[in-house]
Design a protein around this motif. Structure first.
Motif, PDB file in Angstrom:
ATOM      1  N   SER A   1      39.117  31.669  40.477  1.00  0.00           N
ATOM      2  CA  SER A   1      40.588  31.813  40.887  1.00  0.00           C
ATOM      3  C   SER A   1      41.289  32.844  39.915  1.00  0.00           C
ATOM      4  O   SER A   1      42.235  33.506  40.497  1.00  0.00           O
ATOM      5  CB  SER A   1      41.400  30.378  40.292  1.00  0.00           C
ATOM      6  N   VAL A   2      41.006  33.126  38.801  1.00  0.00           N
ATOM      7  CA  VAL A   2      41.275  34.291  37.949  1.00  0.00           C
ATOM      8  C   VAL A   2      41.019  35.682  38.822  1.00  0.00           C
ATOM      9  O   VAL A   2      41.754  36.523  38.789  1.00  0.00           O
ATOM     10  CB  VAL A   2      40.548  34.323  36.668  1.00  0.00           C
ATOM     11  N   LEU A   3      39.676  35.747  39.286  1.00  0.00           N
ATOM     12  CA  LEU A   3      39.389  36.959  39.968  1.00  0.00           C
ATOM     13  C   LEU A   3      40.229  37.403  41.067  1.00  0.00           C
ATOM     14  O   LEU A   3      40.734  38.234  41.574  1.00  0.00           O
ATOM     15  CB  LEU A   3      37.946  36.959  40.247  1.00  0.00           C
ATOM     16  N   LYS A   4      40.249  36.109  41.966  1.00  0.00           N
ATOM     17  CA  LYS A   4      41.132  36.200  42.943  1.00  0.00           C
ATOM     18  C   LYS A   4      42.848  36.478  42.767  1.00  0.00           C
ATOM     19  O   LYS A   4      43.391  37.328  43.462  1.00  0.00           O
ATOM     20  CB  LYS A   4      41.459  35.001  43.767  1.00  0.00           C
ATOM     21  N   SER A   5      43.323  36.216  41.405  1.00  0.00           N
ATOM     22  CA  SER A   5      44.600  36.536  41.246  1.00  0.00           C
ATOM     23  C   SER A   5      44.858  38.047  40.934  1.00  0.00           C
ATOM     24  O   SER A   5      45.894  38.555  40.945  1.00  0.00           O
ATOM     25  CB  SER A   5      44.995  35.516  40.015  1.00  0.00           C
ATOM     26  N   ARG A   6      43.601  38.457  40.553  1.00  0.00           N
ATOM     27  CA  ARG A   6      43.887  40.082  40.056  1.00  0.00           C
ATOM     28  C   ARG A   6      43.619  40.988  41.410  1.00  0.00           C
ATOM     29  O   ARG A   6      43.783  41.936  40.974  1.00  0.00           O
ATOM     30  CB  ARG A   6      42.790  40.154  39.161  1.00  0.00           C
ATOM     31  N   GLU A   7      43.264  40.394  42.538  1.00  0.00           N
ATOM     32  CA  GLU A   7      43.068  41.195  43.748  1.00  0.00           C
ATOM     33  C   GLU A   7      44.412  41.406  44.254  1.00  0.00           C
ATOM     34  O   GLU A   7      45.279  40.639  44.568  1.00  0.00           O
ATOM     35  CB  GLU A   7      42.219  40.435  44.638  1.00  0.00           C
TER      36      GLU A   7
END
Length: 241
Positions: A48-54
């Protein structure tokens, strides 16, 4: 607020879950009842954190659209600059000759029309980011009927240009009916018409510099090129308006 993401699409998140599992079982000696939920939380949270940074797909598409709009503006400005050069050349010839002034007036008129293009592009560029589908099916059908009516009474290059325009309108109509974004198609159509206009304008400028205004063949070529450039401007107006 961070939205939950599927870890399957994020290998790093799966790796973090695996590390947590190994560390929990071998190093901390935690039971399955404790470590498995912990692994799930770590994996999902990392994904979820990685997705939020995309960058969101919509944001990326918007940025690409804006870049294409800027290129469209530059193209229209360059075309306007060339049209101003041609207009001045025609004006100088008018001061030197009394032969067939109406041809030079026609060249000046189409140049004046072309010079106004950047302002028209600016107006449509202001609307593009706000709407995914600038045209309704009814509006497109109306424009298509107008173009097909002109095709029936046209021939030669003018007919070819109108047929290309009709094809573009039909593609845009298909996109609207499918509920898709028509902005990209609209920009492509405008860009193509501008590039075609630039080519014809260059031919017109070259011909004007070598033409003998007392020669009927040269006059006919100037009229033909002026009419062709006028056709492209008419097509642009249909897309813009």
């Amino acid at each position: 607020m961070i939205k939950l993401a599927n870890p399957i699409y994020y290998p790093i998140a799966v790796l973090m879950g695996g590390i947590t599992l190994v560390a929990g079982v071998r190093l901390a000696g935690l039971s399955n009842k404790i470590i498995l939920p912990t692994v799930a939380v770590v994996t999902v949270a990392t994904a979820s954190v990685l997705k939020s940074r995309e960058p969101e797909a919509k944001t990326i598409a918007q940025q690409q659209l804006q870049q294409e709009v800027e290129l469209l503006k530059v193209s229209s400005q360059n075309l306007a600059i060339k049209a101003e050069e041609l207009r001045q050349e025609a004006n100088k010839l008018m001061n030197k000759t009394s032969f067939n002034i109406e041809v030079l007036v026609a060249v000046q008129d189409i140049c004046d029309r072309t010079i106004e293009l950047p302002q028209k592009i600016d107006k449509i560029a202001e609307r593009l980011p706000e709407q995914e589908s600038l045209l309704s099916v009814n509006e497109l059908e109306k424009q298509l009927l107008e173009v097909k009516s002109k095709i029936r009474s046209s021939s030669g290059i003018t007919r070819q240009n109108l047929e290309q325009l009709a094809a573009s309108l039909e593609r845009n109509m298909a996109l609207v009916q499918a509920g898709q974004d028509t902005r990209e198609a609209k920009i492509i159509s405008l860009s193509t018409s501008i590039q075609n206009s630039a080519g014809v304008l260059q031919k017109l400028q070259n011909k004007l510099r070598t033409a003998d205004l007392s020669n009927s063949k040269d006059l006919q070529e100037l009229r033909s090129l002026s009419n062709e450039l006028n056709d492209y401007q008419a097509n642009l107006d249909i897309f813009i308006n």
